[in-house]
Design an enzyme around this catalytic site. Structure first.
Site, mmCIF file in Angstrom:
data_model
loop_
_atom_site.group_PDB
_atom_site.id
_atom_site.type_symbol
_atom_site.label_atom_id
_atom_site.label_comp_id
_atom_site.label_asym_id
_atom_site.label_seq_id
_atom_site.Cartn_x
_atom_site.Cartn_y
_atom_site.Cartn_z
ATOM 1 N N HIS A 1 0.857 -1.262 -0.092
ATOM 2 C CA HIS A 1 0.061 -0.009 0.033
ATOM 3 C C HIS A 1 1.013 1.311 -0.058
ATOM 4 C CE1 HIS A 1 -3.062 2.851 1.042
ATOM 5 N NE2 HIS A 1 -4.003 2.087 0.853
ATOM 6 N N ASP B 1 -7.951 -5.258 0.053
ATOM 7 C CA ASP B 1 -8.566 -6.048 -1.090
ATOM 8 C C ASP B 1 -8.060 -7.549 -0.946
ATOM 9 O OD1 ASP B 1 -7.608 -3.366 -2.528
ATOM 10 O OD2 ASP B 1 -9.429 -4.159 -2.926
HETATM 11 C C1 SDX Z 1 -6.394 0.251 -2.869
HETATM 12 O O1 SDX Z 1 -4.464 4.637 -1.862
HETATM 13 C C2 SDX Z 1 -5.343 4.024 -1.482
HETATM 14 O O2 SDX Z 1 -5.769 4.260 -0.520
HETATM 15 C C3 SDX Z 1 -5.848 2.949 -2.112
HETATM 16 C C4 SDX Z 1 -6.880 1.985 -1.484
HETATM 17 C C5 SDX Z 1 -8.226 2.871 -1.097
HETATM 18 O O3 SDX Z 1 -9.094 2.417 -0.271
HETATM 19 O O4 SDX Z 1 -8.688 3.744 -1.880
HETATM 20 O O5 SDX Z 1 -6.404 1.549 -0.098
HETATM 21 C C6 SDX Z 1 -7.291 0.840 -2.211
HETATM 22 O O6 SDX Z 1 -6.164 0.432 -3.970
HETATM 23 C C7 SDX Z 1 -5.162 -0.965 -2.046
HETATM 24 C C8 SDX Z 1 -4.147 -1.143 -2.954
HETATM 25 C C9 SDX Z 1 -4.457 -2.285 -3.840
HETATM 26 N N1 SDX Z 1 -3.611 -2.699 -4.680
HETATM 27 C C10 SDX Z 1 -2.694 -4.003 -4.762
HETATM 28 O O7 SDX Z 1 -3.191 -4.598 -3.854
HETATM 29 C C11 SDX Z 1 -1.887 -4.170 -5.920
HETATM 30 C C12 SDX Z 1 -0.677 -4.700 -5.645
HETATM 31 N N2 SDX Z 1 0.010 -3.774 -4.597
HETATM 32 C C13 SDX Z 1 0.963 -2.925 -5.416
HETATM 33 O O8 SDX Z 1 0.855 -2.604 -6.808
HETATM 34 C C14 SDX Z 1 1.719 -1.834 -4.657
HETATM 35 O O9 SDX Z 1 1.928 -2.442 -3.550
HETATM 36 C C15 SDX Z 1 0.914 -0.475 -4.628
HETATM 37 C C16 SDX Z 1 0.434 0.176 -5.962
HETATM 38 C C17 SDX Z 1 -0.451 -0.713 -3.823
HETATM 39 C C18 SDX Z 1 1.666 0.687 -3.940
HETATM 40 O O10 SDX Z 1 2.541 0.669 -4.531
HETATM 41 P P1 SDX Z 1 3.894 1.892 -4.204
HETATM 42 O O11 SDX Z 1 3.674 2.673 -2.941
HETATM 43 O O12 SDX Z 1 3.987 2.822 -5.415
HETATM 44 O O13 SDX Z 1 5.102 1.056 -4.028
HETATM 45 P P2 SDX Z 1 6.157 0.497 -5.092
HETATM 46 O O14 SDX Z 1 5.337 -0.067 -6.367
HETATM 47 O O15 SDX Z 1 7.047 1.506 -5.338
HETATM 48 O O16 SDX Z 1 6.780 -0.722 -4.335
HETATM 49 C C19 SDX Z 1 7.751 -0.467 -3.461
HETATM 50 C C20 SDX Z 1 8.470 -1.875 -3.504
HETATM 51 C C21 SDX Z 1 9.050 -2.180 -4.910
HETATM 52 O O17 SDX Z 1 10.068 -3.096 -4.880
HETATM 53 P P3 SDX Z 1 11.502 -2.255 -5.069
HETATM 54 O O18 SDX Z 1 11.625 -1.573 -6.295
HETATM 55 O O19 SDX Z 1 11.824 -1.186 -3.831
HETATM 56 O O20 SDX Z 1 12.687 -3.470 -4.989
HETATM 57 O O21 SDX Z 1 7.745 -2.891 -3.274
HETATM 58 C C22 SDX Z 1 7.457 -3.554 -4.059
HETATM 59 C C23 SDX Z 1 8.012 -2.978 -5.485
HETATM 60 O O22 SDX Z 1 8.120 -3.805 -6.541
HETATM 61 N N3 SDX Z 1 5.859 -4.142 -4.263
HETATM 62 C C24 SDX Z 1 5.711 -5.305 -4.522
HETATM 63 C C25 SDX Z 1 4.110 -5.433 -4.110
HETATM 64 N N4 SDX Z 1 3.858 -3.939 -3.957
HETATM 65 C C26 SDX Z 1 5.004 -3.343 -3.916
HETATM 66 N N5 SDX Z 1 6.122 -6.584 -4.602
HETATM 67 C C27 SDX Z 1 5.365 -7.596 -4.944
HETATM 68 N N6 SDX Z 1 4.023 -7.373 -4.588
HETATM 69 C C28 SDX Z 1 3.331 -6.273 -4.303
HETATM 70 N N7 SDX Z 1 2.144 -6.260 -4.019
#
Ligand code: SDX
Length: 450
Positions: free
Chosen positions: A315, A373
């Protein structure tokens, strides 16, 4: 926003000798201070740069507060854990819209107002006929919500508080009816009209699952679970879809168009589409061998080249457990117990995957915890909601949050149309050349941009 009386400031200095600039710092009730940069461009001819807005407060708000490190979520100061266990969704809607929990008389009146707006114009059903039966419900909902702006000319003016309130009641009341219609259309069953003697969540469940062939039996445990799903998804600060609604409404467009923009944004798998994607991920692991395959799947997630993500984890704000995920996991247990699915393999797989991920250094070091989710998909699947409808239900629940945030922006005398700037990294000024002399250079450059 009233300037902070503490007169705290940040001083910006430049290595090129440009004059330093003092920027006011404002403190909120709780949470991080903000550095007010509104005068920055005027005084330095420079912009800030923050794609994805990781360090940017786009507004001040009194609606929802999230503490990502503590895993805390407050709606108007009330902890989500208390609202989800002591209130119902319409009580939460009232709180988000008006800032206070309703008295029993206020709740009776609000419930009645919403109940008596649940029908949609009969013409709305003809929009659905334009879609293929296998259209994604979010494509249908984006169309239907936008189309509402063609039906309610008396509640289109965002700058009229009374029209904003009428459109708020209409949107909150009609979203369940529209989502149920979008579902019935895909399964080829007749639409079910709302009933005024049922609660908001029970009405939705009946419009979804009743048929003309027999009386629909309301199951209080499942209705309570659906109501809790609505509460947990009602608002969440300046998330992508809420920011979309605010930016869209800042142009002065009508409330239905602004909410339709929020629906479109929520559809994305990184945002509201994650519950559908999380369930798809669990199904994929199950097909490939279940719990025994979790290690292999986790390895693919860690492999940057795989682009595989653990959907339902991570998140932008929560760097601790999403408090909504804990509540959703409890609801999962209650629903599966009620339906005799305690040994549901998908739920067991989800619990096993969560346990393994929470002990794995990759996820621990990146503070990737289950978000709302992760379990909401399992609950909805158990209740009988098709996977493709999960995000439409998320949109139904989030409508009140989008409206409350839109209203707060419009009511702020300082609000302006949102218009961010950019760092331009394109071509310098150049002249058009005759087409005969252009050749490969342009084709190669076009390929580079794909
Ligand atoms: C919702 O914003 C809100 O409030 C949204 C929400 C709401 O109520 O409105 O809470 C609802 O959207 C919840 C989130 C649902 N999305 C997912 O579950 C999809 C999977 N999650 C990711 O795509 C990700 O975690 C995000 C998009 C939610 C957040 O991404 P960020 O903050 O931009 O973090 P990032 O992508 O920069 O990741 C940081 C690191 C990265 O690794 P490095 O580059 O540092 O090595 O963490 C890794 C990412 O690769 N990473 C994951 C991951 N999420 C982040 N690796 C594997 N699986 C994941 N789910």
């Amino acid at each position: 926003m009233a300037l902070d009386p503490s007169n705290k400031k940040a001083t910006l200095t430049f290595s090129d000798g440009s004059p330093a600039l003092d920027l006011p710092i404002h403190a909120g009730t709780i949470g991080p201070d903000v550095i007010d940069i509104r005068q920055l461009y005027g005084k330095t001819a420079r912009f800030t740069y923050d794609p994805g807005f990781l360090s940017t407060a786009a507004c001040d708000s009194s609606i929802t507060y999230i503490d990502g490190d503590k895993g805390e979520l407050l709606y108007r100061g009330y902890p989500i854990e208390q609202l989800a266990t002591q209130c119902d969704y319409l009580e939460t809607c009232y709180l988000l819209l008006y800032g206070e929990l309703p008295s029993s008389e206020q709740k009776r009146q609000f419930d009645r107002t919403v109940t008596y707006h649940t029908m949609v114009n009969e013409q709305m059903q003809f929009f659905l006929r334009g879609f293929r039966r296998d259209a994604h419900p979010m494509a249908v909902m984006t169309g239907l919500v936008g189309a509402m702006s063609a039906f309610y000319p008396d509640s289109m003016n965002l700058n009229d508080p009374q029209q904003r309130e009428i459109s708020a009641h209409r949107l909150i009341a009609k979203m369940p009816t529209l989502v149920a219609m979008a579902y019935k259309y895909t399964v080829g069953q007749p639409y079910v009209y709302p009933r005024n003697d049922l609660s908001y969540a029970a009405n939705f469940m009946r419009m979804m699952f009743a048929t003309p062939c027999e009386e629909y039996k309301v199951n209080d445990v499942l209705v309570r679970a659906m109501d809790r799903i609505f509460i947990l998804h009602a608002d969440h600060e300046q998330n992508a879809s809420t920011s979309t609604v605010r930016l869209c409404a800042s142009s002065g467009t009508n409330p239905f168009a602004a909410i339709a923009a929020g629906v479109a944004c929520l559809w994305g798998p990184a945002h509201g589409g994650a519950n559908e994607a999380a369930l798809g991920m669990l199904h994929q692991i199950q097909r490939e061998g279940g719990v025994a395959k979790i290690g292999e799947f986790i390895a693919s997630v860690k492999d940057k080249n795989s682009e595989v993500r653990l959907m339902g984890f991570g998140h932008r704000v929560y760097k601790n457990y999403d408090p909504r995920a804990k509540l959703m996991r409890e609801t999962c247990h209650e629903v599966l117990q009620e339906l005799g699915l305690q040994d549901d393999p998908l739920f067991k797989l989800a619990m096993a995957l969560e346990k393994i991920a929470l002990e794995d250094e990759y996820f621990v070091s990146r503070k990737l915890y289950p978000n709302v989710d992760y379990y909401s998909g399992i609950v909805q699947k158990a209740i009988g909601v098709p996977v493709q409808l999960f995000t439409a239900i998320f949109a139904l629940a989030r409508t009140v949050g989008w409206i409350a945030q839109l209203n707060e922006m419009i009511a702020d005398p300082e609000y302006k149309i949102g218009r961010p700037r950019q760092l331009y990294v394109g071509e310098k000024r150049r002249d058009v050349t005759p087409i005969a002399s252009r050749g490969v250079k342009h084709e190669k450059r076009a390929a580079e941009r794909v």
